[in-house]
Design an enzyme around this catalytic site. Sequence first.
Site, PDB file in Angstrom:
ATOM      1  N   HIS A   1       4.830   1.786  -2.932  1.00  0.00           N
ATOM      2  CA  HIS A   1       4.145   1.512  -1.717  1.00  0.00           C
ATOM      3  C   HIS A   1       5.276   1.383  -0.469  1.00  0.00           C
ATOM      4  O   HIS A   1       5.241   0.313   0.013  1.00  0.00           O
ATOM      5  CB  HIS A   1       3.274   0.870  -1.754  1.00  0.00           C
ATOM      6  CG  HIS A   1       2.129   0.630  -0.558  1.00  0.00           C
ATOM      7  ND1 HIS A   1       2.349   0.961   0.631  1.00  0.00           N
ATOM      8  CD2 HIS A   1       0.536   0.462  -0.573  1.00  0.00           C
ATOM      9  CE1 HIS A   1       1.235   0.916   1.511  1.00  0.00           C
ATOM     10  NE2 HIS A   1       0.281   0.664   0.553  1.00  0.00           N
TER      11      HIS A   1
ATOM     12  N   GLU B   1       5.035   7.302   0.763  1.00  0.00           N
ATOM     13  CA  GLU B   1       5.376   6.792  -0.641  1.00  0.00           C
ATOM     14  C   GLU B   1       5.287   7.869  -1.452  1.00  0.00           C
ATOM     15  O   GLU B   1       4.435   8.856  -1.441  1.00  0.00           O
ATOM     16  CB  GLU B   1       3.809   5.777  -0.980  1.00  0.00           C
ATOM     17  CG  GLU B   1       3.407   4.885   0.367  1.00  0.00           C
ATOM     18  CD  GLU B   1       2.283   4.382   0.184  1.00  0.00           C
ATOM     19  OE1 GLU B   1       1.395   4.417  -0.870  1.00  0.00           O
ATOM     20  OE2 GLU B   1       1.516   4.163   1.271  1.00  0.00           O
TER      21      GLU B   1
END
Length: 330
Positions: free
Chosen positions: A203, A301
């Site tokens: 992330h 991501e």
Amino acid sequence: MAFSSLKSSMRCGARPCARAPAKAARRTVTVVASSVAELNEKYGIPGSVEFKDGKSGSPMVVLKHACGSSAEMYLYGACVTSWKQPSGDEILYVRPDAVFDKSKPISGGIPHCFPQFGPGPMQQHGFARNLDWTVSTTSADPNPDDKDPMVEVVLTESDYTLKMFPYKFKAVYCVSLHGEQLNCELRVINTDDKPFDFTAALHTYIEVLAIEKAKVTGLKGLTYLCKAKDPKTPETKVEDREEVTFSGYTDSVYLNSPSHVELEVGTGAAIALDSSGWEDTVVWNPHLTMKDCYQNFCCVENAKFGKPATVAPGESWSATVTLSVVDVTK
């Protein structure tokens, strides 16, 4: 650290975390270390790998490359919270609401999503980001003249994880610096006697000059899941833009994305993400849901989501990403 003037031309090529035996300093110990002093004694490499007490006293590891680049990773969540160029420019972004006392996952840097990306039957983004990982080895490998500092950490099942994910596993995460580049490799090994499926992502929060100046390239023509309205029932769309820009809340999962994607940060520089094994790319910005900080970052991501990974007993799955700073004004 301000990111407003950052431009860089790379001096070294991309290289994933090496699996070959190190040619120089390498520290491997099987005993679990509990304090920073013990970590440094067992795994520290002077000038290359150092363990420190981070914020709220949470242990972190600092990697330093001979060229002047550096990276920091907290053992809690195996979260990389800093990646700096030799100029001192910070590339990653940690949100102002981030806490480091282990009361919740660290909000920023490169948190893990494993064994579930997004909402689902277990807690949001799984459990890997809110558990302590254990150091397994460090090294500083000449390549060929400079030492590439590396740390490897592992996470295995526990009573806590088995309640959500009823399988035995070993997740191995390797973070290293190769010149000005940051390399991250995740390997998931099935140590159970039955197969399991999972989804995962890194992330990654990247600092931008201003979100209205940010652009993501390399995604045109891809099918994507737009989760902005409802993350549980996303809309399926096709990207028709050469450059993905931000004018509102954005939460999109691009399926079967190319191995090379770039985020232009608004300064004449871009962050290039070169990956293998991840397959999908997520682009996220919270817009007005985080009024205090949304203008300062964009998440690009690497994910394994569209087709969950299936790992048979004794087998493994792995994926890598190399992050580089490139000059887009040339």
